[in-house]
Design a protein around this motif. Structure first.
Motif, mmCIF file in Angstrom:
data_model
loop_
_atom_site.group_PDB
_atom_site.id
_atom_site.type_symbol
_atom_site.label_atom_id
_atom_site.label_comp_id
_atom_site.label_asym_id
_atom_site.label_seq_id
_atom_site.Cartn_x
_atom_site.Cartn_y
_atom_site.Cartn_z
ATOM 1 N N LEU A 1 -0.287 4.074 -2.438
ATOM 2 C CA LEU A 1 0.504 4.705 -3.300
ATOM 3 C C LEU A 1 1.592 3.407 -3.798
ATOM 4 N N SER A 2 1.721 3.411 -5.031
ATOM 5 C CA SER A 2 2.768 2.226 -5.680
ATOM 6 C C SER A 2 3.940 3.310 -6.046
ATOM 7 N N VAL A 3 5.151 3.173 -5.865
ATOM 8 C CA VAL A 3 6.324 3.931 -6.348
ATOM 9 C C VAL A 3 6.947 3.074 -7.165
ATOM 10 N N ASN B 1 0.910 2.091 3.902
ATOM 11 C CA ASN B 1 0.299 1.318 2.899
ATOM 12 C C ASN B 1 0.905 1.689 1.593
ATOM 13 N N ILE B 2 2.214 1.511 1.346
ATOM 14 C CA ILE B 2 2.602 1.759 0.150
ATOM 15 C C ILE B 2 3.251 0.278 -0.529
ATOM 16 N N GLU B 3 3.524 0.323 -1.747
ATOM 17 C CA GLU B 3 4.178 -0.637 -2.358
ATOM 18 C C GLU B 3 5.581 0.056 -3.136
ATOM 19 N N VAL B 4 6.681 -0.776 -3.224
ATOM 20 C CA VAL B 4 7.674 -0.046 -4.004
ATOM 21 C C VAL B 4 8.064 -1.107 -5.244
ATOM 22 N N PRO C 1 8.661 -8.227 2.656
ATOM 23 C CA PRO C 1 7.872 -8.954 1.799
ATOM 24 C C PRO C 1 6.589 -8.158 1.621
ATOM 25 N N GLY C 2 6.119 -8.233 0.369
ATOM 26 C CA GLY C 2 4.933 -7.569 -0.043
ATOM 27 C C GLY C 2 5.094 -6.169 -0.137
ATOM 28 N N LYS C 3 5.912 -5.499 0.509
ATOM 29 C CA LYS C 3 6.103 -4.157 0.154
ATOM 30 C C LYS C 3 7.342 -3.694 -0.764
ATOM 31 N N VAL C 4 8.172 -4.501 -1.028
ATOM 32 C CA VAL C 4 9.076 -4.390 -2.129
ATOM 33 C C VAL C 4 8.753 -5.660 -3.069
ATOM 34 N N VAL C 5 8.530 -4.975 -4.342
ATOM 35 C CA VAL C 5 8.242 -5.905 -5.502
ATOM 36 C C VAL C 5 9.356 -5.982 -6.473
#
Length: 348
Positions: A9-11, A36-39, A62-66
């Motif tokens: 999931l991308s939020v 396994n999400i990214e924000v 890192p990698g989780k917050v873009v």
């Protein structure tokens, strides 16, 4: 670090002038049970410390917050920038002054993934920002899932905000855009564009997972007369998309147009000082009759359709009868009294 090859999931979180609330929002997303999400945070040219806060979280996760740092172009453009960057199987959204429960991401993703759904929808609480009091709990009751192609009228039940939903990523990435997005009702326009390309299942998570913060004085959001033309133009462009791509959903579109233009928008106009409500209703009726004509005799606003499904559909049926009986000014006055004096708000 989130595994870019296996992001569930991308939020997407648009950010503008929210430095006071942003840490709580991001903390709630970093505390999710689904790992396994990214924000994806879009700093929309915010003049405060938003970008500094975002970079801090980007370093910590890192990698989780873009972070996307861009000039101010508004939430509509920022949302599309986030969708283009998203790597998740599904895409969700959150306003940067709100926060979510720890199982927000997992509940929505599992509900969608396990049933192969195009959309998963959860409940939410409206919370007074100053007092912390829960004003209402919505979309949290148990509801049967449905397939859009089998029962498109049930799309009317869905609230117009994207932040209590996740959508299949490929749908949003291939979605049509608008030449001139509206300055008001942009969330609804976004949903209507998504519905135009959806045929599959909608599932519900019957619990409140989003804390939507209501700021003082924002219970009634007024609309300026100058904003109405952009709304009309956007709806006409959406109507053209449906005529070409989804004529099977035109009656659903007409019912949604009546709900959000004939009721919600008229109510917001009626709350604007100096507005001529009767003139607004006459102009709205002419617009609906010209471009969304089936609202008057919609099968989705019949007793036979609404009664077994209840909820929003029954309320819509009642107000359609009020509208057609030319009693809307009286109804709007009573509705305003309930909200302002009795603190009771009936959501449509």
């Amino acid at each position: 670090m989130a595994d870019s090859s296996n992001i569930a999931l991308s939020v997407i979180v648009p950010c503008y002038k929210v430095e006071k609330y942003l840490p709580k929002c991001l903390d709630s997303l970093m505390s999710q049970t689904l790992q396994n999400i990214e924000v994806i945070c879009i700093n929309d040219g915010s003049p405060d410390r938003c970008i500094d806060i975002l970079h801090e979280y980007e370093r910590r996760y890192p990698g989780k917050v873009v972070v996307i740092d861009k000039p101010n172009e508004g939430v509509w453009k920022g949302r599309w920038d986030g969708i283009a960057r998203a790597r998740g199987e599904y895409i969700g959204f959150l306003d940067s002054d709100d926060y979510v429960k720890p199982d927000f991401a997992e509940s929505l993703y599992r509900a969608a993934k396990d049933s192969g759904a195009d959309i998963a929808v959860c409940g939410f609480d409206r919370i007074d920002l100053e007092t912390g009091k829960t004003l209402s709990r919505e979309m949290a009751s148990a509801r049967n899932s449905f397939v859009i192609d089998d029962d498109p009228g049930r799309l009317i039940e869905l609230n117009g905000a994207p932040w209590n939903k996740c959508f299949r990523s490929e749908t949003l990435k291939n979605m049509r855009n608008l030449t001139n997005p509206p300055t008001v009702l942009d969330d609804l326009a976004f949903h209507l564009l998504a519905y135009c390309d959806l045929h599959g299942k909608v599932v519900f998570v019957p619990k409140s997972l989003v804390c939507y913060m209501v700021r003082a004085g924002s219970i009634i959001n007024t609309v300026k007369r100058s904003q109405v033309e952009s709304i009309f133009a956007a709806f006409l462009e959406i109507r053209e998309y449906y005529e070409n791509a989804r004529p099977d959903l035109l009656h659903t579109l007409d019912a949604i147009a009546f709900l959000h233009l004939g009721i919600s928008l008229i109510f917001r106009l009626s709350s604007t000082p100096g507005e001529d409500v009767r003139k607004d209703i006459d102009e709205m009726t002419e617009f609906l009759d010209s471009y969304f004509p089936s609202w008057r005799s919609s099968e989705y606003m019949s007793f036979g359709y609404a009664a077994p499904r209840g909820g929003a559909l029954m309320k819509l049926l009642v107000v359609q009868k009020v509208y057609k009986a030319h009693l809307m000014p009286m109804f709007l006055s009573a509705y305003s009294f309930m909200i302002e004096k009795l603190n009771v708000d009936i959501k449509w």
